[in-house]
Enzyme design. Structure first.
Site, short mmCIF file in Angstrom:
data_model
loop_
_atom_site.label_atom_id
_atom_site.label_comp_id
_atom_site.label_asym_id
_atom_site.label_seq_id
_atom_site.Cartn_x
_atom_site.Cartn_y
_atom_site.Cartn_z
CB SER A 117 -0.85 0.07 1.27
OG SER A 117 -1.58 -1.07 1.46
CG HIS A 138 -2.85 -1.18 -3.82
ND1 HIS A 138 -3.36 0.07 -3.63
CD2 HIS A 138 -2.79 -1.75 -2.59
CE1 HIS A 138 -3.58 0.26 -2.34
NE2 HIS A 138 -3.24 -0.83 -1.69
CD GLU A 150 -4.64 2.30 -6.60
OE1 GLU A 150 -5.28 3.36 -6.48
OE2 GLU A 150 -3.71 1.99 -5.82
CG ASN A 188 -3.94 3.73 0.21
OD1 ASN A 188 -4.96 3.79 0.88
ND2 ASN A 188 -3.24 2.63 0.07
N1 LIG Z 1 -4.96 -4.43 5.13
C1 LIG Z 1 -5.34 -3.71 4.07
O1 LIG Z 1 -6.42 -3.11 4.04
C2 LIG Z 1 -4.46 -3.65 2.85
C3 LIG Z 1 -5.01 -3.20 1.64
C4 LIG Z 1 -4.22 -3.18 0.50
C5 LIG Z 1 -2.90 -3.60 0.56
N2 LIG Z 1 -2.38 -4.03 1.76
C6 LIG Z 1 -0.98 -4.51 1.74
O2 LIG Z 1 -1.00 -5.94 1.72
C7 LIG Z 1 0.13 -6.45 2.43
C8 LIG Z 1 -0.33 -7.38 3.54
O3 LIG Z 1 -1.19 -6.67 4.39
P1 LIG Z 1 -2.24 -7.44 5.34
O4 LIG Z 1 -3.16 -6.41 5.87
O5 LIG Z 1 -2.79 -8.65 4.66
O6 LIG Z 1 -1.24 -7.90 6.51
P2 LIG Z 1 -1.48 -9.00 7.64
O7 LIG Z 1 -0.68 -8.55 8.80
O8 LIG Z 1 -2.93 -9.31 7.82
O9 LIG Z 1 -0.81 -10.33 7.00
C9 LIG Z 1 0.55 -10.44 6.67
C10 LIG Z 1 0.92 -11.91 6.61
O10 LIG Z 1 2.24 -12.02 6.10
C11 LIG Z 1 2.87 -13.10 6.76
N3 LIG Z 1 4.32 -12.96 6.61
C12 LIG Z 1 5.15 -12.11 7.25
N4 LIG Z 1 6.41 -12.27 6.81
C13 LIG Z 1 6.37 -13.27 5.88
C14 LIG Z 1 7.36 -13.90 5.06
N5 LIG Z 1 8.63 -13.54 5.12
N6 LIG Z 1 6.97 -14.86 4.20
C15 LIG Z 1 5.65 -15.22 4.14
N7 LIG Z 1 4.68 -14.67 4.89
C16 LIG Z 1 5.02 -13.70 5.75
C17 LIG Z 1 2.37 -13.00 8.19
O11 LIG Z 1 2.54 -14.22 8.88
C18 LIG Z 1 0.90 -12.60 7.98
O12 LIG Z 1 0.07 -13.74 7.91
C19 LIG Z 1 0.93 -5.23 2.91
O13 LIG Z 1 1.91 -4.95 1.96
C20 LIG Z 1 -0.13 -4.12 2.93
O14 LIG Z 1 0.43 -2.85 2.75
C21 LIG Z 1 -3.13 -4.09 2.89
#
Ligand SMILES: NC(=O)c1ccc[n+]([C@@H]2O[C@H](COP(=O)([O-])OP(=O)(O)OC[C@H]3O[C@@H](n4cnc5c(N)ncnc54)[C@H](O)[C@@H]3O)[C@@H](O)[C@H]2O)c1
Length: 282
Positions: A117, A138, A150, A188
């Site tokens: 993000s 994204h 995106e 964003n």
């Molecule tokens: N939460 C949102 O609304 C949202 C929206 C769009 C994009 N994002 C992006 O998506 C990505 C994930 O966000 P999220 O909210 O799902 O996070 P989250 O914390 O819910 O999940 C992240 C996961 O990654 C795993 N992880 C960590 N290190 C790892 C590794 N080295 N190898 C494999 N797995 C690993 C963790 O165990 C966890 O299950 C981020 O880059 C975030 O910026 C989030």
């Protein structure tokens, strides 16, 4: 063409993206550094499919096919795919470490995208062996429901990769828009003042979260800023604001909020941790 998708990270976003891909007929491999979490995500997705079947939104054949399409793998070396969607923790060093391992296990033609993000696609691509295979993809939360994706184009992302990604998005029923790598991409960045203005009111003690949310919801927004960031994850939303603030020379309009910073420090990350602005039943 993308036939097999790998999804790295089985958290909020990875689980949703894996659900969408498998449901739309693609062979999908789900990986998380915490294999237990990946299995938990798989069980939750299957439960969702059962609910959709009970509601008549999916047929039993569709559910059976989707279940068949989705598999958990416990090693990064097993993530052999035409496309890897990385949705792990928002840390460039950890993401790049994962890319290194994935590149070793996959051919030069395989594509790699990040669901980041707030991080620059060009910065993430810097340590890749084949940066021309890389872009941002994204998705929005919740990924199964939100139509928009995106496609974030880095300096080294060629047109053919963008075309393949557009085709992939169409295949999984999403609406893709293309944007060059820049802080916050489109949504964003444009939506940021919605959060910063609202949280500034909390910081100044002008209004309470429930009143803020009720006002905006009843004025036509789908969700208020407090409930929405509880859904997104306070840590994720706070990191995006901080990233934009730094990228735009600490522009006042992107100033991170004290109230939100406090929630993050206290581990009150929203729905995923059981408490954020509001408390949630586990
Ligand atoms: N939460 C949102 O609304 C949202 C929206 C769009 C994009 N994002 C992006 O998506 C990505 C994930 O966000 P999220 O909210 O799902 O996070 P989250 O914390 O819910 O999940 C992240 C996961 O990654 C795993 N992880 C960590 N290190 C790892 C590794 N080295 N190898 C494999 N797995 C690993 C963790 O165990 C966890 O299950 C981020 O880059 C975030 O910026 C989030």
């Amino acid at each position: 063409m993308v036939y097999t998708v790998g999804v790295a990270g089985a958290g909020t976003m990875g689980a949703g993206i894996a659900q969408v891909c498998a449901q739309q007929g693609l062979r999908t491999l789900l990986y998380d550094v915490n294999t237990g979490l990946a299995h938990q995500a798989l069980a939750n997705i299957r439960k969702t499919w059962e609910t959709l079947e009970a509601k008549g939104k999916l047929t039993s054949e569709q559910v059976a096919r989707a279940v068949d399409n989705l598999q958990v793998v416990s090693q990064i070396q097993q993530l052999k795919s035409d496309l890897l969607v990385e949705a792990i923790v928002e840390r460039p060093d950890i993401k790049q470490e994962l890319y290194r391992a994935w590149e070793e296990a996959n051919s030069e033609e395989a594509l790699l995208v990040s669901n980041t993000s707030s991080l620059s696609i060009d910065v993430l691509a810097a340590t890749l062996r084949h940066p021309q295979r890389f872009a941002g993809l994204h998705f929005f939360n919740p990924a199964p429901l939100m139509k928009l994706v995106e496609i974030v184009v880095g300096r080294k992302t060629p047109g053919e990769v963008v075309a393949t990604l557009k085709n992939f998005c169409e295949r999984i029923g999403k609406v893709a828009v293309v944007v060059k790598d820049s802080p916050g991409f489109i949504v964003n960045r444009v939506a940021r003042p919605f959060y910063t203005e609202a949280f500034d009111m909390l910081d100044r003690g002008v209004v309470l979260p429930a009143a803020l949310d009720a006002a905006l919801r009843n004025a036509g927004f789908k969700m208020g800023p407090c409930e929405l960031t509880d859904l997104i994850g306070q840590d994720i939303n706070y990191a995006v604001t901080g990233g934009l603030y730094e990228s735009f020379d600490r522009a006042e309009r992107f100033t991170p909020s004290e109230a939100q910073g406090r929630l993050v420090r206290e581990g009150k990350l929203g729905k995923k941790s059981g408490e954020g602005f509001y408390a949630y039943a586990k």
